[in-house]
Design a protein around this motif. Sequence first.
Motif, mmCIF file in Angstrom:
data_model
loop_
_atom_site.group_PDB
_atom_site.id
_atom_site.type_symbol
_atom_site.label_atom_id
_atom_site.label_comp_id
_atom_site.label_asym_id
_atom_site.label_seq_id
_atom_site.Cartn_x
_atom_site.Cartn_y
_atom_site.Cartn_z
ATOM 1 N N PRO A 41 -4.143 52.143 63.629
ATOM 2 C CA PRO A 41 -2.806 52.928 63.078
ATOM 3 C C PRO A 41 -1.714 52.279 63.676
ATOM 4 O O PRO A 41 -0.606 51.937 63.024
ATOM 5 C CB PRO A 41 -3.038 54.248 63.369
ATOM 6 C CG PRO A 41 -4.462 54.458 63.389
ATOM 7 C CD PRO A 41 -5.254 53.116 63.676
ATOM 8 N N GLY A 42 -1.892 51.873 65.119
ATOM 9 C CA GLY A 42 -0.733 51.333 65.874
ATOM 10 C C GLY A 42 -0.471 49.675 65.406
ATOM 11 O O GLY A 42 0.843 49.540 65.646
ATOM 12 N N ARG A 43 -1.197 49.133 64.629
ATOM 13 C CA ARG A 43 -0.834 47.909 63.730
ATOM 14 C C ARG A 43 -0.385 47.896 62.532
ATOM 15 O O ARG A 43 -0.162 47.091 61.765
ATOM 16 C CB ARG A 43 -2.223 46.951 63.757
ATOM 17 C CG ARG A 43 -2.329 46.491 65.161
ATOM 18 C CD ARG A 43 -1.729 45.569 65.833
ATOM 19 N NE ARG A 43 -2.023 45.005 67.114
ATOM 20 C CZ ARG A 43 -1.408 44.354 67.797
ATOM 21 N NH1 ARG A 43 0.131 43.639 67.563
ATOM 22 N NH2 ARG A 43 -1.893 43.569 69.049
ATOM 23 N N CYS A 44 -0.039 49.214 62.174
ATOM 24 C CA CYS A 44 0.617 49.675 60.650
ATOM 25 C C CYS A 44 1.704 50.225 60.891
ATOM 26 O O CYS A 44 2.057 51.384 61.648
ATOM 27 C CB CYS A 44 -0.550 50.367 60.070
ATOM 28 S SG CYS A 44 -1.916 49.657 59.596
ATOM 29 N N LEU A 45 2.820 49.675 60.215
ATOM 30 C CA LEU A 45 4.207 50.261 59.764
ATOM 31 C C LEU A 45 4.428 51.144 58.748
ATOM 32 O O LEU A 45 4.408 50.547 57.782
ATOM 33 C CB LEU A 45 5.053 49.237 60.280
ATOM 34 C CG LEU A 45 6.689 49.425 60.233
ATOM 35 C CD1 LEU A 45 7.043 50.426 61.607
ATOM 36 C CD2 LEU A 45 7.482 48.310 60.149
ATOM 37 N N PRO B 9 18.346 59.283 60.025
ATOM 38 C CA PRO B 9 17.174 59.682 60.706
ATOM 39 C C PRO B 9 17.097 60.902 61.831
ATOM 40 O O PRO B 9 17.988 60.836 62.402
ATOM 41 C CB PRO B 9 16.731 58.263 61.374
ATOM 42 C CG PRO B 9 18.367 57.644 61.500
ATOM 43 C CD PRO B 9 19.074 58.408 60.148
ATOM 44 N N THR B 10 15.984 61.387 61.764
ATOM 45 C CA THR B 10 16.011 62.541 62.671
ATOM 46 C C THR B 10 14.890 62.696 63.624
ATOM 47 O O THR B 10 14.730 63.559 64.373
ATOM 48 C CB THR B 10 15.772 63.959 61.539
ATOM 49 O OG1 THR B 10 14.411 63.893 61.006
ATOM 50 C CG2 THR B 10 16.852 64.034 60.598
ATOM 51 N N GLY B 11 14.177 61.420 63.763
ATOM 52 C CA GLY B 11 13.267 61.179 64.582
ATOM 53 C C GLY B 11 13.502 59.819 65.497
ATOM 54 O O GLY B 11 14.109 59.297 65.190
ATOM 55 N N ASP B 12 12.630 59.703 66.356
ATOM 56 C CA ASP B 12 12.976 58.493 67.206
ATOM 57 C C ASP B 12 12.108 57.362 66.520
ATOM 58 O O ASP B 12 11.045 57.155 67.245
ATOM 59 C CB ASP B 12 12.236 58.730 68.574
ATOM 60 C CG ASP B 12 12.774 57.556 69.725
ATOM 61 O OD1 ASP B 12 13.343 56.742 69.270
ATOM 62 O OD2 ASP B 12 11.951 57.365 70.582
ATOM 63 N N TRP B 13 12.223 56.958 65.554
ATOM 64 C CA TRP B 13 11.470 56.141 64.734
ATOM 65 C C TRP B 13 11.597 54.815 65.266
ATOM 66 O O TRP B 13 12.721 54.257 66.046
ATOM 67 C CB TRP B 13 12.143 55.853 63.271
ATOM 68 C CG TRP B 13 12.153 57.295 62.741
ATOM 69 C CD1 TRP B 13 13.222 57.618 61.855
ATOM 70 C CD2 TRP B 13 11.393 58.305 62.683
ATOM 71 N NE1 TRP B 13 12.904 58.987 61.248
ATOM 72 C CE2 TRP B 13 11.957 59.260 61.961
ATOM 73 C CE3 TRP B 13 9.892 58.588 63.231
ATOM 74 C CZ2 TRP B 13 11.136 60.755 61.823
ATOM 75 C CZ3 TRP B 13 9.422 59.843 63.121
ATOM 76 C CH2 TRP B 13 9.949 60.808 62.255
ATOM 77 N N LEU C 4 7.761 60.060 57.863
ATOM 78 C CA LEU C 4 7.551 59.169 59.053
ATOM 79 C C LEU C 4 6.883 60.102 60.036
ATOM 80 O O LEU C 4 6.110 59.800 60.900
ATOM 81 C CB LEU C 4 8.944 58.705 59.400
ATOM 82 C CG LEU C 4 9.547 57.644 58.493
ATOM 83 C CD1 LEU C 4 10.698 57.208 58.749
ATOM 84 C CD2 LEU C 4 8.612 56.277 58.304
ATOM 85 N N ALA C 5 7.370 61.261 59.971
ATOM 86 C CA ALA C 5 6.803 62.134 61.238
ATOM 87 C C ALA C 5 5.197 62.375 61.063
ATOM 88 O O ALA C 5 4.686 62.377 62.223
ATOM 89 C CB ALA C 5 7.507 63.642 61.149
ATOM 90 N N ALA C 6 4.797 62.483 59.909
ATOM 91 C CA ALA C 6 3.284 62.643 59.610
ATOM 92 C C ALA C 6 2.587 61.421 59.866
ATOM 93 O O ALA C 6 1.685 61.392 60.758
ATOM 94 C CB ALA C 6 3.044 63.057 58.356
ATOM 95 N N ALA C 7 3.317 60.295 59.700
ATOM 96 C CA ALA C 7 2.598 59.110 59.902
ATOM 97 C C ALA C 7 2.571 58.824 61.439
ATOM 98 O O ALA C 7 1.736 58.298 62.028
ATOM 99 C CB ALA C 7 3.518 57.861 59.137
ATOM 100 N N ALA C 8 3.683 59.017 62.097
ATOM 101 C CA ALA C 8 3.822 58.973 63.612
ATOM 102 C C ALA C 8 2.689 59.938 64.316
ATOM 103 O O ALA C 8 2.068 59.247 65.482
ATOM 104 C CB ALA C 8 5.107 59.244 64.116
ATOM 105 N N ARG D 193 3.421 53.068 63.473
ATOM 106 C CA ARG D 193 4.631 52.884 63.839
ATOM 107 C C ARG D 193 5.297 53.175 62.576
ATOM 108 O O ARG D 193 4.911 53.368 61.348
ATOM 109 C CB ARG D 193 4.659 51.421 64.165
ATOM 110 C CG ARG D 193 3.794 50.761 65.236
ATOM 111 C CD ARG D 193 3.517 51.547 66.374
ATOM 112 N NE ARG D 193 4.946 51.286 67.286
ATOM 113 C CZ ARG D 193 5.215 50.436 68.009
ATOM 114 N NH1 ARG D 193 4.313 49.529 68.340
ATOM 115 N NH2 ARG D 193 6.197 50.468 68.761
ATOM 116 N N THR D 194 6.907 53.352 63.012
ATOM 117 C CA THR D 194 7.712 53.844 61.809
ATOM 118 C C THR D 194 9.080 53.214 61.758
ATOM 119 O O THR D 194 9.705 52.749 62.563
ATOM 120 C CB THR D 194 8.011 55.305 62.205
ATOM 121 O OG1 THR D 194 8.614 55.449 63.641
ATOM 122 C CG2 THR D 194 6.703 56.142 61.918
#
Length: 239
Positions: free
Chosen positions: A177-181, A219-223, A190-194, A199-200
């Motif tokens: 997962p960490g190799r996928c954006l 944006p409402t998250g630390d993407w 994005l929150a669910a993916a994070a 990555r987002t």
Amino acid sequence: MTAVPAVEALLFDVFGTVVDWRGSIARLGAAFAEGRDLPPVDWAAFADAWRARYQPAMAEVREGRRPFVRLDVLHRENLDAILADFGLESLSAAERDELNLFWHRLDPWPDSVAGMTRLKRRLILAAQSNGNIGLIVDMAKYGGLPWDVVLGAEVVGAYKPRPEAYLGACERLGRAPGRCLMVAAHNDDLAAAADCGLRTAFVRRPEEKAPGETYDLVPTGDWDLVVDSLDELADRLGC
């Protein structure tokens, strides 16, 4: 915002992020009405009403109240539910089928094809959509979208934002997962993916919204990345 992530695959939300569903449905509706004896229809309002049933319909599947069905099925059920509100209840089954295929012919945003083409030179491009495979393939053919692979809800039998939708895509690509954006114009996606370790990247798409709507404008998250276009995303990822 963190440093530019080192990734191998991009998983794209499609409706609203890559294509303009609202403007396209309104345009196609107006074309459909030409030459037909139909009452006047505000086709942008029609698009909004149709889309408003999108999340509630998928919730029935996500929460186990009905088995998984393709988005084409849900779109048709949602269409049937709103026709009377616009004076279109007399449309035949064939005409309803024609309207339902509008979702297969959505226009890409002006930057989408060029930006994706640049990104594809170095990275895997996957459609990570709630749209079914046939819908996304037809849309790609129509709009020239250069996917490497179509993943998403139908592949794993689960609608976003269920974790298995994201993790199943990563597993099928053979990437951690960490190799996928995850690339999306929607903060909840994005929150669910994070939460699944992806990555987002947030893409601003203010034109997706109806007048007066304010959600997902910022944006409402630390993407990991926040961009205004897929061309800018390509710049940020060195493509």
